[in-house]
Design an enzyme around this catalytic site. Structure first.
Site, PDB file in Angstrom:
ATOM      1  N   LYS A  35       0.856  -1.198   0.000  1.00 55.49           N
ATOM      2  CA  LYS A  35       0.000   0.000   0.000  1.00 55.49           C
ATOM      3  C   LYS A  35       0.887   1.242   0.000  1.00 55.49           C
ATOM      4  O   LYS A  35       2.089   1.147   0.269  1.00 55.49           O
ATOM      5  CB  LYS A  35      -0.914  -0.019   1.230  1.00 55.49           C
ATOM      6  CG  LYS A  35      -0.160   0.001   2.557  1.00 55.49           C
ATOM      7  CD  LYS A  35      -1.070  -0.267   3.739  1.00 55.49           C
ATOM      8  CE  LYS A  35      -0.252  -0.338   5.033  1.00 55.49           C
ATOM      9  NZ  LYS A  35      -1.042  -0.824   6.175  1.00 55.49           N
ATOM     10  N   ARG A 130     -10.448  -0.655  15.148  1.00 54.92           N
ATOM     11  CA  ARG A 130     -10.359   0.122  13.909  1.00 54.92           C
ATOM     12  C   ARG A 130     -11.297  -0.552  12.917  1.00 54.92           C
ATOM     13  O   ARG A 130     -12.419  -0.117  12.750  1.00 54.92           O
ATOM     14  CB  ARG A 130      -8.910   0.168  13.424  1.00 54.92           C
ATOM     15  CG  ARG A 130      -8.684   1.153  12.299  1.00 54.92           C
ATOM     16  CD  ARG A 130      -7.223   1.317  11.955  1.00 54.92           C
ATOM     17  NE  ARG A 130      -6.612   0.096  11.424  1.00 54.92           N
ATOM     18  CZ  ARG A 130      -5.376   0.020  10.950  1.00 54.92           C
ATOM     19  NH1 ARG A 130      -4.592   1.090  10.950  1.00 54.92           N
ATOM     20  NH2 ARG A 130      -4.893  -1.116  10.473  1.00 54.92           N
ATOM     21  N   TYR A 252      14.792  30.779   6.456  1.00 56.91           N
ATOM     22  CA  TYR A 252      13.542  31.421   6.879  1.00 56.91           C
ATOM     23  C   TYR A 252      13.483  31.541   8.394  1.00 56.91           C
ATOM     24  O   TYR A 252      13.780  30.591   9.115  1.00 56.91           O
ATOM     25  CB  TYR A 252      12.340  30.607   6.398  1.00 56.91           C
ATOM     26  CG  TYR A 252      12.055  30.765   4.922  1.00 56.91           C
ATOM     27  CD1 TYR A 252      11.774  32.018   4.376  1.00 56.91           C
ATOM     28  CD2 TYR A 252      12.071  29.659   4.072  1.00 56.91           C
ATOM     29  CE1 TYR A 252      11.519  32.158   3.023  1.00 56.91           C
ATOM     30  CE2 TYR A 252      11.798  29.789   2.720  1.00 56.91           C
ATOM     31  CZ  TYR A 252      11.532  31.046   2.201  1.00 56.91           C
ATOM     32  OH  TYR A 252      11.277  31.180   0.856  1.00 56.91           O
ATOM     33  N   MET A 300      10.997  24.813   1.130  1.00 58.42           N
ATOM     34  CA  MET A 300      10.245  23.956   0.211  1.00 58.42           C
ATOM     35  C   MET A 300      11.164  23.070  -0.624  1.00 58.42           C
ATOM     36  O   MET A 300      10.889  21.877  -0.815  1.00 58.42           O
ATOM     37  CB  MET A 300       9.354  24.816  -0.691  1.00 58.42           C
ATOM     38  CG  MET A 300       8.383  23.993  -1.521  1.00 58.42           C
ATOM     39  SD  MET A 300       7.367  24.975  -2.627  1.00 58.42           S
ATOM     40  CE  MET A 300       6.264  25.808  -1.499  1.00 58.42           C
TER      41      MET A 300
HETATM   42  C1  LIG Z   1      -0.118  -1.841   6.812  1.00 59.02           C
HETATM   43  C2  LIG Z   1      -0.631  -3.136   7.289  1.00 59.02           C
HETATM   44  C3  LIG Z   1       0.249  -4.214   7.549  1.00 59.02           C
HETATM   45  C4  LIG Z   1       1.765  -4.094   7.499  1.00 59.02           C
HETATM   46  O1  LIG Z   1       2.233  -3.555   8.717  1.00 59.02           O
HETATM   47  P1  LIG Z   1       3.806  -3.346   8.990  1.00 59.02           P
HETATM   48  O2  LIG Z   1       3.859  -2.830  10.377  1.00 59.02           O
HETATM   49  O3  LIG Z   1       4.268  -2.345   7.995  1.00 59.02           O
HETATM   50  O4  LIG Z   1       4.442  -4.672   8.807  1.00 59.02           O
HETATM   51  C5  LIG Z   1      -0.302  -5.437   7.881  1.00 59.02           C
HETATM   52  N1  LIG Z   1      -1.647  -5.582   7.988  1.00 59.02           N
HETATM   53  C6  LIG Z   1      -2.513  -4.567   7.784  1.00 59.02           C
HETATM   54  C7  LIG Z   1      -3.971  -4.788   7.935  1.00 59.02           C
HETATM   55  C8  LIG Z   1      -2.038  -3.310   7.442  1.00 59.02           C
HETATM   56  O5  LIG Z   1      -2.889  -2.297   7.244  1.00 59.02           O
END
Ligand SMILES: *Cc1c(COP(=O)(O)O)cnc(C)c1O
Length: 357
Positions: A35, A130, A252, A300
């Site tokens: 992701k 969650r 800055y 920036m």
């Molecule tokens: C992002 C995520 C992971 C990976 O977690 P890490 O701490 O980066 O290994 C695993 N399971 C779910 C549901 C996630 O959202």
């Protein structure tokens, strides 16, 4: 010559880190979490480098489509499942397995009547609060999908809130085991921290994210102690040098003033590249192979490095913001955040290059 900033991605390090996952969890299949553009390393790039992974996890149909269009054949899982019923057809078309974390998603599948059977993961809320079904809703979902002609496989899943800290996974694991008692489906539980620390939570499938990129999931300690190698080096160059007199101010707000006569280098990297503006004077940085500190406010497109102890540094000297020679964890700690946030903040304007070894 283009602007000198580049994120160098080491494909061999990615592959090595995948093998480290296997060393920790030898009996589990690996769904590599890619992701957020592969934690900033490039979605398709990471998937191609890790073609031996048993699967990949992403958030959206768009990411999954991009992977399929790039020729990725591995199983792909949607971490939050469907957002609407019309995505059921996409899941069928792109052969995605989907998380089901609320009952309405079961109904979406059944009323869409998919032409091909779907693989689903029933996600349980075991204490993080969650995403996830209650135990009661798990049984309701199973009543609908267990013998459904629209469902191929069912996997039981949860996510740990404290695998990386002293609380550990014991409470959530106990809750999970109680909720799934008597169910013979495959299990998918562990993130990176649980992969490293809790073999009892490995299950059939593990979900490594941050460790794949050569970073530690823990607040203390290094990635190196687990045999992980950083996959990204964010590097740039000094594009100007200023000679300061004692009392001269920098950048800055003039928030840094020279404690004595000194030289500083202007680095081609700023918050528009993803380097956090919260980084104050004193954040570690490597110039010409030597460790020094940033001074003044990040702007920036540029920031400043103290060259007092690096007389050989000049315009064109290489700078490492994090990666080889400078673990991202040290920068994250100085900035008051975690490696995850630094990686994900990397801006799309930063060009990437690949090395393999
Ligand atoms: C992002 C995520 C992971 C990976 O977690 P890490 O701490 O980066 O290994 C695993 N399971 C779910 C549901 C996630 O959202």
């Amino acid at each position: 010559m283009p602007r000198p900033i580049v994120a160098r991605i080491n494909l061999a390090a990615l592959k090595h880190n995948l093998s480290v996952v296997q060393r920790y969890a030898p009996h589990s299949k690996r769904i590599v979490v890619i992701k957020s553009n592969g934690y900033g390393h490039g979605l398709v790039r990471v998937a191609k480098a890790l073609s031996t992974a048993e699967g990949f996890a992403v958030l959206s149909v768009d990411e999954a489509r991009a992977l399929r269009e790039a020729g990725i054949k591995n199983p792909i899982m949607l971490l939050e499942g469907f957002f609407s019923e019309d995505e059921v057809a996409d899941a069928v078309q792109y052969r995605l397995s989907v998380v089901v974390h609320r009952l309405e998603q079961v109904d979406m599948i059944l009323s869409a009547k998919p032409k091909t059977k779907l693989d689903i993961l029933l996600k349980l809320n075991t204490g993080m609060n969650r995403l996830g079904l209650t135990g009661e809703n798990l049984r309701r979902a199973l009543a609908k999908v267990a013998n459904s002609k629209f469902i191929e496989t069912i996997t039981l899943m949860t996510h740990f809130a404290t695998a990386d800290d002293a609380q550990g996974v014991a409470d959530q694991l106990r809750t999970f085991n109680r909720l799934v008692e008597g169910l013979a489906y495959a299990r998918c539980l562990a993130n990176s921290a649980a992969i490293i620390r809790y073999p009892e939570a490995h299950g059939d499938w593990v979900r490594p994210g941050i460790m794949i990129y050569g970073c530690t999931p823990f607040a203390e300690g290094s990635a190196q102690e687990f045999g992980l190698k950083p996959a990204m080096t964010l590097q740039s160059e000094i594009i100007a040098v200023q000679q300061l007199k004692k009392g001269d101010r920098v950048g800055y707000g003039g928030v840094f003033s020279a404690e004595q006569d000194m030289r500083i280098g202007v680095v081609a990297c700023g918050y528009a590249d993803g380097y956090l503006r919260q980084a104050l004077t004193g954040t570690p940085i490597i110039v010409h192979g030597k460790r020094t500190r940033t001074v003044g406010r990040v702007s920036m497109d540029m920031m400043y490095a103290d060259l007092s102890a690096i007389p050989e540094a000049n315009i064109g000297s290489p700078v490492v913001l994090w990666g080889d020679q400078l673990p991202i964890e040290e920068v994250a700690k100085a900035v008051g955040t975690v490696n995850y946030e630094l990686l994900c903040a990397l801006a799309t304007r930063v060009p990437m290059s690949e090395v393999d070894g």
